[in-house]
Write a protein that holds these residues in place. Sequence first.
Motif, mmCIF file in Angstrom:
data_model
loop_
_atom_site.group_PDB
_atom_site.id
_atom_site.type_symbol
_atom_site.label_atom_id
_atom_site.label_comp_id
_atom_site.label_asym_id
_atom_site.label_seq_id
_atom_site.Cartn_x
_atom_site.Cartn_y
_atom_site.Cartn_z
ATOM 1 N N GLY A 333 0.928 -7.262 -5.953
ATOM 2 C CA GLY A 333 -0.400 -7.318 -5.347
ATOM 3 C C GLY A 333 0.093 -7.709 -3.510
ATOM 4 O O GLY A 333 1.246 -8.120 -3.503
ATOM 5 N N ILE A 349 -3.945 -3.229 4.935
ATOM 6 C CA ILE A 349 -4.062 -2.395 3.772
ATOM 7 C C ILE A 349 -4.765 -1.116 4.063
ATOM 8 O O ILE A 349 -4.486 -0.053 3.731
ATOM 9 C CB ILE A 349 -4.655 -3.409 2.711
ATOM 10 C CG1 ILE A 349 -3.874 -4.295 2.088
ATOM 11 C CG2 ILE A 349 -5.199 -2.367 1.362
ATOM 12 C CD1 ILE A 349 -4.534 -5.229 1.174
ATOM 13 N N ALA A 350 -6.246 -1.303 5.078
ATOM 14 C CA ALA A 350 -6.981 -0.336 5.284
ATOM 15 C C ALA A 350 -6.039 0.588 6.231
ATOM 16 O O ALA A 350 -6.130 1.932 5.865
ATOM 17 C CB ALA A 350 -8.100 -0.393 5.982
ATOM 18 N N PHE A 353 -3.727 2.684 3.684
ATOM 19 C CA PHE A 353 -4.638 3.760 3.093
ATOM 20 C C PHE A 353 -4.901 4.888 3.875
ATOM 21 O O PHE A 353 -4.800 5.953 3.422
ATOM 22 C CB PHE A 353 -5.933 2.921 2.508
ATOM 23 C CG PHE A 353 -6.019 2.443 0.963
ATOM 24 C CD1 PHE A 353 -5.385 3.207 0.149
ATOM 25 C CD2 PHE A 353 -6.195 0.929 0.776
ATOM 26 C CE1 PHE A 353 -5.571 2.860 -1.335
ATOM 27 C CE2 PHE A 353 -6.119 0.695 -0.431
ATOM 28 C CZ PHE A 353 -5.749 1.448 -1.365
ATOM 29 N N SER A 373 -3.042 -3.941 -8.303
ATOM 30 C CA SER A 373 -4.155 -3.652 -7.374
ATOM 31 C C SER A 373 -4.128 -2.734 -6.203
ATOM 32 O O SER A 373 -3.195 -1.951 -6.041
ATOM 33 C CB SER A 373 -4.739 -5.138 -7.192
ATOM 34 O OG SER A 373 -5.965 -4.908 -6.724
ATOM 35 N N GLY A 374 -4.844 -3.174 -5.255
ATOM 36 C CA GLY A 374 -4.968 -2.459 -3.893
ATOM 37 C C GLY A 374 -3.638 -2.392 -3.123
ATOM 38 O O GLY A 374 -3.263 -1.556 -2.310
ATOM 39 N N GLY A 375 -2.989 -3.587 -3.267
ATOM 40 C CA GLY A 375 -1.734 -3.873 -2.591
ATOM 41 C C GLY A 375 -0.805 -2.816 -3.041
ATOM 42 O O GLY A 375 0.186 -2.514 -2.246
ATOM 43 N N LEU A 377 -1.576 0.254 -4.775
ATOM 44 C CA LEU A 377 -2.226 1.692 -4.619
ATOM 45 C C LEU A 377 -2.371 2.126 -3.109
ATOM 46 O O LEU A 377 -2.258 3.359 -2.890
ATOM 47 C CB LEU A 377 -3.643 1.564 -4.981
ATOM 48 C CG LEU A 377 -4.341 3.025 -5.383
ATOM 49 C CD1 LEU A 377 -3.572 3.812 -6.399
ATOM 50 C CD2 LEU A 377 -5.997 2.648 -5.717
ATOM 51 N N ALA A 378 -2.282 1.078 -2.147
ATOM 52 C CA ALA A 378 -2.106 1.688 -0.729
ATOM 53 C C ALA A 378 -0.935 2.358 -0.368
ATOM 54 O O ALA A 378 -0.963 3.117 0.661
ATOM 55 C CB ALA A 378 -2.372 0.334 0.232
ATOM 56 N N VAL A 395 -5.686 -2.895 -12.239
ATOM 57 C CA VAL A 395 -6.649 -3.223 -11.101
ATOM 58 C C VAL A 395 -6.334 -4.674 -10.933
ATOM 59 O O VAL A 395 -6.879 -5.014 -9.703
ATOM 60 C CB VAL A 395 -8.203 -3.086 -11.657
ATOM 61 C CG1 VAL A 395 -8.284 -4.050 -12.962
ATOM 62 C CG2 VAL A 395 -9.203 -3.478 -10.631
#
Length: 452
Positions: A333, A349-350, A353, A373-375, A377-378, A395
């Motif tokens: 993550g 992160i944004a 993405f 998680s987002g770390g 998926l980015a 997730v």
Amino acid sequence: MRSGREPARAVIDLVASGFAELPDDSSPSTVDGPLGWHGYDLAVAQASERTGERESVVCGVAEIGGVTAVVVAFEFGFLGGSLGTRTGARIEQAFTHARELRLPVVSLVATGGSRMQEGTPALMQLPRIARQIALTRGAGLPHVAVLRDPTTGGGWATLGAGADVVLGLRGAQVGFAGSRVRPPGYSVTQQFAAGLVDQLVPPDELRDRLERWLKLLTTPAGEPAPVPRALGAKTVPETGWDAVLRARAPSRPRAEEYLAAYFDWHEPINGDRAGGVDAGVLCGFGHRDGRTVAYAAQRGTATRPAGFRTAARLVKLADRLGIPVLTLVDTPGAANDAAAEKAGIGAAIAEMFTAIAATRVPVTTLLIGEGGSGGALAFAAPDRMWATPDSYLAVISPELAAAILKRDPSQVRATADQLRLRPQDLVELGIAAGVAELDQAPEHATDQATTR
């Protein structure tokens, strides 16, 4: 060659062949320059006699490793390689020529900054040069800078730091303030550690390194990056917890092994250009079957803000040059400690993405380990993602999911199953296109992506 104070033409001869100098279209200065600085004409005449040059830059077209490029080389012996009004005109001419002929630019920088005897008119060459860099970026042409000794002031803040790839000669002084302004001078090694220089290069290796970089940046692949073959487990895990244990196993293949198996050879970039480096993220460009693929790979650690920003820089550069991208996902993550929050982990992160979402070149993703998680998926392309048999994507980790749901620790394994995080689960859920080793051969990657 030492660290860079050799004459401009000697440096050109070292790294290139067949150099043809561009004609000098710059207008001669007024008497003693724009400020009427007493003795300036004499200083210019003496510099010209000493170096054999009419200005502090030599510009032309040459061959470097079989690639034709426009070369801008600074002559430090001419008034310290300082930037004057005629210097700016010559650099503008060189970049314009590069765009007209669709050629990459190589800047061999060695300068003390703006020319004092020309005052503010000399300083105004910086936005003039910056505009040429911006126009060349917009034309989709690469710019490689070599930082010689010294590279300071406006030369560092434009041609040096503004290049797509920045190579620093070991031993060079590099910084906005030179040693006479703020002793001791800042070193290229310090700039590398801060993520502002991509590679440190011994002077005797400069030609080979430039040849490799120009080949990489001018031979984009014409199709999506093939999916790498899985290097670890050959069968999918039976349970969710098995998938987690496999992904966390120390013996599992990591990013370095995947990159070595995938590329004939590759060159890394370094840092986020904002003072940060994350050793847990590898980014660069690689040569595969005669073409170039860019890569951004996580190494199994929590990804820090600098890692996301470096990867975003890589994706944006590849997109501008038309080079397809391969991403390798492997992280528990994003880093969430106080230092990461202060450094802007959410914004970083944004940025990653957004970089992948906005890119026009195809991005291929292989999940090679933990996908937290987002770390994780980015780094992933949502429409071209594959998984290896020893990977998972969730997730959140099963342990944290159980804690958030206020479950007993004994329920962690059952929670892993409920999260449906196994590679085969990801395929069934339509998240992954396939499991790499089981139904994915590299030559069929494009077909798999369109028929999932």
